[in-house]
Motif scaffolding. Structure first.
Motif, mmCIF file in Angstrom:
data_model
loop_
_atom_site.group_PDB
_atom_site.id
_atom_site.type_symbol
_atom_site.label_atom_id
_atom_site.label_comp_id
_atom_site.label_asym_id
_atom_site.label_seq_id
_atom_site.Cartn_x
_atom_site.Cartn_y
_atom_site.Cartn_z
ATOM 1 N N ALA A 1 0.827 -1.206 0.000
ATOM 2 C CA ALA A 1 0.000 0.000 0.000
ATOM 3 C C ALA A 1 0.865 1.261 0.000
ATOM 4 O O ALA A 1 0.444 2.305 -0.507
ATOM 5 N N ALA A 2 2.065 1.161 0.573
ATOM 6 C CA ALA A 2 2.986 2.302 0.615
ATOM 7 C C ALA A 2 3.864 2.376 -0.632
ATOM 8 O O ALA A 2 4.831 3.139 -0.655
ATOM 9 N N ARG A 3 3.536 1.571 -1.651
ATOM 10 C CA ARG A 3 4.231 1.591 -2.946
ATOM 11 C C ARG A 3 5.721 1.285 -2.800
ATOM 12 O O ARG A 3 6.570 1.866 -3.485
ATOM 13 N N MET A 4 6.064 0.375 -1.916
ATOM 14 C CA MET A 4 7.464 0.057 -1.669
ATOM 15 C C MET A 4 7.894 -1.153 -2.488
ATOM 16 O O MET A 4 7.096 -2.075 -2.725
ATOM 17 N N LYS A 5 9.126 -1.140 -2.924
ATOM 18 C CA LYS A 5 9.716 -2.321 -3.528
ATOM 19 C C LYS A 5 10.134 -3.258 -2.401
ATOM 20 O O LYS A 5 10.898 -2.865 -1.510
ATOM 21 N N VAL A 6 9.624 -4.477 -2.415
ATOM 22 C CA VAL A 6 9.856 -5.424 -1.325
ATOM 23 C C VAL A 6 10.804 -6.517 -1.786
ATOM 24 O O VAL A 6 10.548 -7.198 -2.791
ATOM 25 N N ILE A 7 11.901 -6.677 -1.069
ATOM 26 C CA ILE A 7 12.872 -7.738 -1.338
ATOM 27 C C ILE A 7 12.753 -8.775 -0.237
ATOM 28 O O ILE A 7 12.844 -8.449 0.952
ATOM 29 N N GLU A 8 12.540 -10.022 -0.611
ATOM 30 C CA GLU A 8 12.344 -11.096 0.358
ATOM 31 C C GLU A 8 13.628 -11.932 0.493
ATOM 32 O O GLU A 8 14.177 -12.382 -0.506
ATOM 33 N N ILE A 9 14.060 -12.120 1.745
ATOM 34 C CA ILE A 9 15.189 -13.002 2.035
ATOM 35 C C ILE A 9 14.627 -14.260 2.695
ATOM 36 O O ILE A 9 14.074 -14.191 3.790
ATOM 37 N N PRO A 10 14.717 -15.417 2.033
ATOM 38 C CA PRO A 10 14.096 -16.625 2.584
ATOM 39 C C PRO A 10 14.792 -17.119 3.850
ATOM 40 O O PRO A 10 16.017 -17.041 3.978
ATOM 41 N N LEU A 11 13.986 -17.618 4.779
ATOM 42 C CA LEU A 11 14.492 -18.262 5.987
ATOM 43 C C LEU A 11 14.756 -19.734 5.702
ATOM 44 O O LEU A 11 13.939 -20.409 5.071
ATOM 45 N N GLN A 12 15.886 -20.209 6.149
ATOM 46 C CA GLN A 12 16.172 -21.627 6.050
ATOM 47 C C GLN A 12 15.426 -22.376 7.154
ATOM 48 O O GLN A 12 14.857 -21.778 8.060
ATOM 49 N N ASP A 13 15.443 -23.703 7.091
ATOM 50 C CA ASP A 13 14.651 -24.497 8.030
ATOM 51 C C ASP A 13 14.987 -24.198 9.483
ATOM 52 O O ASP A 13 14.112 -24.225 10.347
ATOM 53 N N GLU A 14 16.256 -23.915 9.767
ATOM 54 C CA GLU A 14 16.648 -23.651 11.152
ATOM 55 C C GLU A 14 16.420 -22.191 11.541
ATOM 56 O O GLU A 14 16.820 -21.760 12.632
ATOM 57 N N GLY A 15 15.781 -21.422 10.657
ATOM 58 C CA GLY A 15 15.437 -20.046 10.976
ATOM 59 C C GLY A 15 16.525 -19.042 10.688
ATOM 60 O O GLY A 15 16.446 -17.900 11.155
ATOM 61 N N ARG A 16 17.544 -19.411 9.898
ATOM 62 C CA ARG A 16 18.658 -18.519 9.613
ATOM 63 C C ARG A 16 18.573 -17.980 8.183
ATOM 64 O O ARG A 16 17.998 -18.626 7.297
ATOM 65 N N PHE A 17 19.164 -16.799 7.986
ATOM 66 C CA PHE A 17 19.343 -16.281 6.643
ATOM 67 C C PHE A 17 20.616 -16.870 6.042
ATOM 68 O O PHE A 17 21.528 -17.294 6.771
ATOM 69 N N ASP A 18 20.693 -16.857 4.728
ATOM 70 C CA ASP A 18 21.971 -16.999 4.044
ATOM 71 C C ASP A 18 22.628 -15.621 4.171
ATOM 72 O O ASP A 18 22.280 -14.679 3.440
ATOM 73 N N LEU A 19 23.556 -15.480 5.110
ATOM 74 C CA LEU A 19 24.112 -14.168 5.421
ATOM 75 C C LEU A 19 24.842 -13.556 4.231
ATOM 76 O O LEU A 19 24.843 -12.326 4.056
ATOM 77 N N ALA A 20 25.469 -14.388 3.416
ATOM 78 C CA ALA A 20 26.141 -13.867 2.227
ATOM 79 C C ALA A 20 25.122 -13.233 1.280
ATOM 80 O O ALA A 20 25.360 -12.161 0.702
ATOM 81 N N GLN A 21 23.964 -13.877 1.125
ATOM 82 C CA GLN A 21 22.904 -13.326 0.283
ATOM 83 C C GLN A 21 22.384 -12.024 0.886
ATOM 84 O O GLN A 21 22.143 -11.046 0.169
ATOM 85 N N PHE A 22 22.212 -12.021 2.201
ATOM 86 C CA PHE A 22 21.707 -10.832 2.884
ATOM 87 C C PHE A 22 22.650 -9.648 2.634
ATOM 88 O O PHE A 22 22.210 -8.543 2.271
ATOM 89 N N GLN A 23 23.936 -9.874 2.836
ATOM 90 C CA GLN A 23 24.916 -8.804 2.641
ATOM 91 C C GLN A 23 24.935 -8.333 1.194
ATOM 92 O O GLN A 23 25.045 -7.123 0.918
ATOM 93 N N GLN A 24 24.831 -9.267 0.252
ATOM 94 C CA GLN A 24 24.857 -8.908 -1.161
ATOM 95 C C GLN A 24 23.674 -8.018 -1.526
ATOM 96 O O GLN A 24 23.813 -7.059 -2.297
ATOM 97 N N VAL A 25 22.499 -8.327 -0.976
ATOM 98 C CA VAL A 25 21.318 -7.503 -1.245
ATOM 99 C C VAL A 25 21.547 -6.078 -0.751
ATOM 100 O O VAL A 25 21.204 -5.104 -1.438
ATOM 101 N N LEU A 26 22.123 -5.936 0.444
ATOM 102 C CA LEU A 26 22.380 -4.603 0.979
ATOM 103 C C LEU A 26 23.384 -3.838 0.118
ATOM 104 O O LEU A 26 23.320 -2.604 0.031
#
Length: 473
Positions: A213-238
Motif C-alpha cells: 500500500a505504501a508503494r514500496m519495492k519489497v525484497i524477500e530473504i528466505p528463511l532456512q529451516d533452522e530459521g537462519r538467513f543466508d548471510l552472504a545473500q543478505f549482505q549482497q542484497v544490501l
C-alpha cells in the motif's frame, strides 16, 4: 438491516463485531467497485445495527486490514476503488478468499493465528474496565487521547526498558486502533513510502500488504529451516539495492516459527547500522518463544534507527485490538500524524490494559498460555505424524501458535485450499506470505483451532487433498 437484541446478546462479547463485519462486507459487495463510496460513521452504524461502537470499530479495523476500506482523518471511512490491472497480483485475491472463507459460519479454520483463542484475558479485562468506569466518571476522562492513554504508554516504555543506557520513555510510545494504521503512519513519519524494504520470507501478510500500500519495492530473504538467513545473500542484497527499511521478527519469526541465533542477529544489525537502514522489529510474537533467553534484534540494533511494533490482541484477546509502536526518533512527525489521524480509542479500556500489566496478571497469564501453546503444538505434531502419511514435513517451531509445513512432493497449495473449501475446511497456503510467489508447496497450520471438532479427521482430509493434487496428471 438491524441486529436484534437477542442476537447481539447471544454473540456478545466475542462475535458481535463479526456480524457487523459481514453486514458491511455484503453492503460493500453490492456497491459499484470502480467508484469510491463513503461508509457510515462508527456511531451511525452502531445505532443502525443496535450494537456497541467498539463492535463497529473492530469491524472497520478488519476491513482496513484487508484493504477493503480506508479511513480519512475527520472524514470517515471510504471504500477503495478497484481498477482493472493488466497484471493482477495473486496475493490479494487468494488472501481475501482465505480470510473471507475462514469467517463464514461453520468453517473449520486450520490456518488461523490467534494465540489468545486458547486462553484469553477478555473477561478480566472487561471486569477491570467496569471497575475503572466507576472509579473514573466519564466527565473526568478525556474523550480521546491522540497518542494513546498516558498510563498505558508509560507501561509500554517500562516493559521495553532494559537498563539506564537502553531505556524508553512514554513519549516514545504511540497507540493506534490496529497494526495496519500504525505501519501506515510510521512509514509516512519516517519518509519511507515508495522506498526499498527488505523482509524475511515467509512474512506476515499484514506487513506485506501495508508495504504494498505504501508503494514500496519489497525484497524477500528466505528463511532456512533452522530459521537462519543466508548471510552472504543478505549482505549482497544490501550492497546491490538501496534498502531503506528492514522488517524482521523480534524473537520467533511468524509464520515460520523459528528463532534466529543471536550471532546472526548481531551481524544483521551491524550491517543495517553501517548503512543507516531503519529496522522495524515485529514484536507481535516476541512473547511466545519457548525459550526466554532468545535474543531480540533490539538487543543489537542502532537505537536511532529502531522502531518496535506489536499488538495487544495476540496475548489478551479480541477485546484489546489496539496496536502500538515505540520509536525514539521523529517524535514530532509521529505526533503530527497521530493528531491528524485522530484515533478515538477508549481511555478506560486502555487503563484496564495497563492495569493488567502493572498487576502482574498478564505475565502469569503469558506463562500459562505459552505452556498451553507448547502442548497443543506437540499434539498437532503427533496427529500429523500419525495421519500425515509422509506427505508433510514440519519445520521445528521454537515458539508461536502455528506450524509451518512443506509438502514432501511438489504441490500447489492454492489448489489444495480450493479442494478443502468444499469440505468447509480453510487452510492458509504459504503463497499468501510472499509477494514473489514463494512457498507454493507450504502452508501454515494453526494450533489454536476449535479442538472440540475432529481435528484428526480434518488433517486426514488435508492429506488426501494433497495426495489428490500431487498425483493428478
Amino acid at each position: 438491516m438491524t441486529l436484534s437484541t437477542d442476537t447481539a446478546d447471544k454473540t456478545r462479547p466475542n462475535y458481535t463485531y463479526q456480524a457487523v463485519y459481514r453486514y458491511l462486507l455484503d453492503w460493500i459487495g453490492a456497491l459499484p467497485p470502480d467508484v469510491e463510496h463513503r461508509l457510515p460513521s462508527l456511531r451511525d452504524l452502531a445505532r443502525r445495527l443496535n450494537v456497541s461502537v467498539s463492535s463497529t470499530k473492530c469491524a472497520y479495523a478488519l476491513l482496513e486490514d484487508e484493504g477493503r476500506v480506508q479511513a480519512r482523518p475527520k472524514l470517515g471511512y471510504f471504500t477503495r476503488v478497484s481498477r482493472a490491472s493488466p497484471h493482477p497480483e495473486p496475493l490479494p485475491n487468494l488472501l481475501d478468499r482465505v480470510f473471507a472463507s475462514a469467517r463464514q459460519p461453520g468453517m473449520l479454520a486450520l490456518g488461523s493465528d490467534a494465540p489468545a483463542m486458547l486462553l484469553s484475558l477478555e473477561q478480566p479485562l472487561l471486569m477491570l474496565e467496569r471497575e475503572l468506569t466507576r472509579q473514573y466518571p466519564r466527565s473526568q476522562v478525556p474523550l480521546y487521547q491522540p497518542f494513546g492513554e498516558q498510563e498505558l504508554r508509560s507501561v509500554l516504555a517500562e516493559r521495553y526498558t532494559r537498563s539506564a543506557h537502553d531505556y524508553w520513555q512514554a513519549e516514545h510510545a504511540f497507540i493506534g486502533s490496529d497494526l495496519r494504521s500504525l505501519l501506515e503512519l510510521a512509514l509516512r513519519a519516517l519518509n519511507l513510502e515508495g522506498q526499498v524494504a527488505l523482509v524475511e520470507s515467509p512474512c506476515s501478510w499484514a506487513v506485506l500488504r501495508q508495504l504494498q500500500a505504501a508503494r514500496m519495492k519489497v525484497i524477500e530473504i528466505p528463511l532456512q529451516d533452522e530459521g537462519r538467513f543466508d548471510l552472504a545473500q543478505f549482505q549482497q542484497v544490501l550492497q546491490d539495492e538501496p534498502v531503506r527499511l528492514a522488517v524482521l521478527s523480534s524473537a520467533v519469526s511468524a509464520p515460520h516459527g523459528t528463532a534466529m541465533p543471536a550471532q546472526d542477529k548481531q551481524q544483521v544489525c551491524r550491517w543495517l547500522a553501517e548503512q543507516g537502514i531503519w529496522l522495524f522489529e515485529n514484536d507481535s510474537y516476541g512473547a511466545f518463544g519457548f525459550d526466554d533467553a532468545v535474543a531480540r534484534y533490539r538487543d543489537f540494533a542502532d537505537p536511532d534507527r529502531l522502531l518496535i511494533f506489536s499488538t495487544f490482541d495476540k496475548l489478551i484477546g479480541s477485546e484489546a485490538p489496539y496496536g502500538y509502536l515505540l520509536c525514539r526518533q521523529s517524535t514530532e512527525a509521529f505526533q503530527r500524524l497521530f493528531l491528524e489521524r485522530a484515533f478515538r480509542l477508549s481511555p478506560i479500556r486502555q487503563k484496564a490494559i495497563a492495569k493488567l500489566y502493572r498487576s502482574g496478571r498478564l505475565d502469569s497469564h503469558l506463562l500459562r498460555l505459552r505452556a498451553t501453546l507448547a502442548e497443543r503444538i506437540q499434539h498437532m505434531k503427533d496427529l500429523l505424524q500419525r495421519h500425515g502419511q509422509g506427505c508433510l514435513r514440519v519445520v521445528e517451531p521454537q515458539g508461536g501458535a502455528t506450524l509451518w509445513l512443506e509438502a514432501t512432493r511438489p504441490v500447489d497449495m492454492r489448489r489444495v485450499f480450493e479442494r478443502l473449501l468444499a469440505q468447509r475446511i480453510v487452510i492458509a497456503p504459504g503463497e499468501i506470505f510472499s509477494l514473489q510467489g514463494r512457498w507454493r508447496s507450504c502452508l501454515r497450520l494453526s494450533c489454536t483451532v476449535d479442538w472440540s471438532q475432529d481435528i484428526a479427521l480434518a488433517l486426514q482430509g488435508l492429506v488426501k487433498a494433497i495426495q489428490d493434487e500431487t498425483y493428478t496428471p
